[in-house]
Motif scaffolding. Structure first.
Motif, PDB file in Angstrom:
ATOM      1  N   PRO A 106       6.530  32.471  27.095  1.00  0.00           N
ATOM      2  CA  PRO A 106       5.958  33.729  26.581  1.00  0.00           C
ATOM      3  C   PRO A 106       6.951  34.878  26.706  1.00  0.00           C
ATOM      4  O   PRO A 106       7.763  34.931  27.627  1.00  0.00           O
ATOM      5  N   ASP A 130       0.376  33.438  20.211  1.00  0.00           N
ATOM      6  CA  ASP A 130       0.416  33.867  21.620  1.00  0.00           C
ATOM      7  C   ASP A 130      -0.283  35.218  21.738  1.00  0.00           C
ATOM      8  O   ASP A 130       0.097  36.176  21.053  1.00  0.00           O
ATOM      9  N   SER A 144      -1.031  34.882  29.357  1.00  0.00           N
ATOM     10  CA  SER A 144      -0.628  34.669  27.963  1.00  0.00           C
ATOM     11  C   SER A 144      -1.349  33.410  27.478  1.00  0.00           C
ATOM     12  O   SER A 144      -1.095  32.313  27.991  1.00  0.00           O
ATOM     13  N   VAL A 146      -2.030  30.715  24.660  1.00  0.00           N
ATOM     14  CA  VAL A 146      -1.221  30.178  23.557  1.00  0.00           C
ATOM     15  C   VAL A 146      -1.929  28.976  22.938  1.00  0.00           C
ATOM     16  O   VAL A 146      -2.393  28.084  23.662  1.00  0.00           O
TER      17      VAL A 146
END
Length: 446
Positions: A106, A130, A144, A146
């Motif tokens: 990330p 993301d 984060s 994803v």
């Protein structure tokens, strides 16, 4: 390539193909963009599912064993889900990621969401969506989230779309070309109508073009009508001038002939009178020949056709009176109603000269035959007379040359015949006749 319709069709086809070739990449690009946007929205929706399923227990993130989106729970699924902490360490991965090793870290660049691509250890490419979040389950936390999807599926869809696009655009192009051909055929109906009217004018069935044509062609038809009217007027004036000339010369020649006859009665003038009469006769025949040659010239715009049988009856009736002592038998070998592509005056002069020669030189039989041949018409005039020697056949076609010196004349009859045939684009040949004499063989284009 003389067909205007074909040329327009090829031009339209070339433009249609160029348009299709330009449209093809545009449609492919539009489909690809739409498909990528759909994938992005799908991955964003899957991120929302993961966010709603995440919980914070103390300082740790917890996820349920089974997620609402079933693709995350299947090992063979191509929908992957990951969660990374602020330090870029992976803290959770979905069951579908067990056999995958995607190299992704990330960015944490302050953007709320990022749509990008990444590759795994085998070089396979994935779409990556993301999302950075600071609040999970009502508690302060920085993660984060994803989601990923293989690009290969996207490429398969684009490839399938391209194949279908080729098929549909090819079919549309063929349909368009067919419609264009029909449309051009409908548009050229007016040209066919104009052509039919011109054929009627050439055949002598009408004198001018009608105004029942598209407005774009009216200027052309008006010009052609003026040309036709001008030619008719000029031909009429020319014939009138020739008639006036013939009439004006007839009287002086008759006076000279009378004077020569009076002089012939005086002793000692016979030789001079014979010379004078010979020259007067020659002048008369030459004037007649030149008048016939000019007046029988074929028109460049109007095509004539004359039936052979009635004209032959007229000539045969006159010649039978002149040569009644011979009792000539005239044989005919041609279909009833056959028409030849000449003006009536031209055919009368041509056939009259040939028949007069045949009647004069034959023993008892003359044959006239005609038939279609080689895209035209063949006319034969034969007799059972002495014939023409091979080495003399070209000579008699020359003006003023005669083989028969026992009868009066200046030898211009066959020259008139040849001039008429040449003016119509035909040919004249001399052969041995089946009857034993000479055969004049004429070919005229149809």
């Amino acid at each position: 390539m003389r067909s205007l319709r074909l040329r327009l069709m090829l031009g339209a086809a070339a433009l249609a193909i160029l348009f299709m070739l330009a449209l093809l990449p545009a449609l492919q690009r539009a489909f690809s963009i739409a498909l990528v946007n759909a994938i992005q929205q799908r991955l964003a929706s899957d991120v929302a599912t993961l966010v709603s399923s995440a919980r914070i227990d103390g300082d740790r993130l917890s996820m349920p064993e089974h997620l609402a989106v079933e693709d995350f729970n299947l090992p063979e699924s191509k929908l992957l889900g990951y969660i990374y902490d602020r330090d870029g360490q992976m803290v959770w991965r979905s069951t579908s990621t067990q056999d995958e090793s995607v190299q992704y870290v990330p960015l944490y660049d302050g953007e709320p969401d990022v749509f990008t691509r990444a590759r795994d250890d085998h070089g396979n490419e994935f779409f990556v969506y993301d999302v950075e979040i600071d609040l999970v389950g009502g508690k302060q936390a920085a993660y984060s989230i994803v989601t990923m999807q293989p690009v290969s599926a996207f490429r398969e869809l684009v490839h399938g779309f391209r194949e279908q696009l080729y098929i549909w655009l090819g079919g549309a192009l063929l349909l368009l070309l067919g419609l264009l051909w029909l449309g051009l055929g409908w548009g050229f109906r007016s040209m066919r109508g104009l052509r039919e009217e011109l054929d009627q004018i050439e055949a002598g069935e009408r004198e001018s073009l009608s105004d029942e044509h598209p407005s774009e062609m009216l200027r052309l038809t008006d010009s052609l009508n003026r040309l036709l009217a001008s030619e008719r007027s000029q031909r009429e004036r020319y014939r009138n001038s020739l008639a006036d000339l013939a009439h004006s010369l007839k009287t002086p020649l008759a006076v000279l002939q009378g004077v020569s006859e009076n002089l012939a009665n005086a002793p000692g003038n016979r030789e001079q009178v014979q010379v004078l009469q010979s020259q007067i006769e020659r002048m008369s025949q030459q004037i007649g020949y030149q008048l016939q040659r000019a007046s029988l010239r074929k028109s460049g715009l109007v095509r004539h056709r004359v039936q052979l049988a009635p004209l032959l009856d007229t000539l045969a009736g006159a010649l039978e009176k002149v040569y009644r002592d011979k009792r000539v038998i005239l044989e005919r070998d041609f279909p009833e109603g056959l028409s030849l592509p000449l003006e009536q005056g031209a055919l009368l002069e041509l056939l009259g000269n040939l028949l007069e020669n045949a009647y004069r030189l034959c023993l008892a039989r003359v044959r006239v035959s005609a038939r279609q041949r080689d895209g035209g018409y063949e006319l034969r005039v034969e007799d059972d007379g002495p014939g023409i020697p091979q080495d003399q056949r070209q000579r008699i076609l020359q003006r003023g040359e005669r083989l028969d010196t026992q009868h009066p004349g200046q030898g211009i009859g066959t020259a008139v015949v040849k001039d008429i045939i040449d003016s119509y684009g035909g040919s004249l040949a001399l052969d041995d006749a089946e009857l034993g004499g000479a055969c004049f063989r004429i070919w005229l284009p149809g």
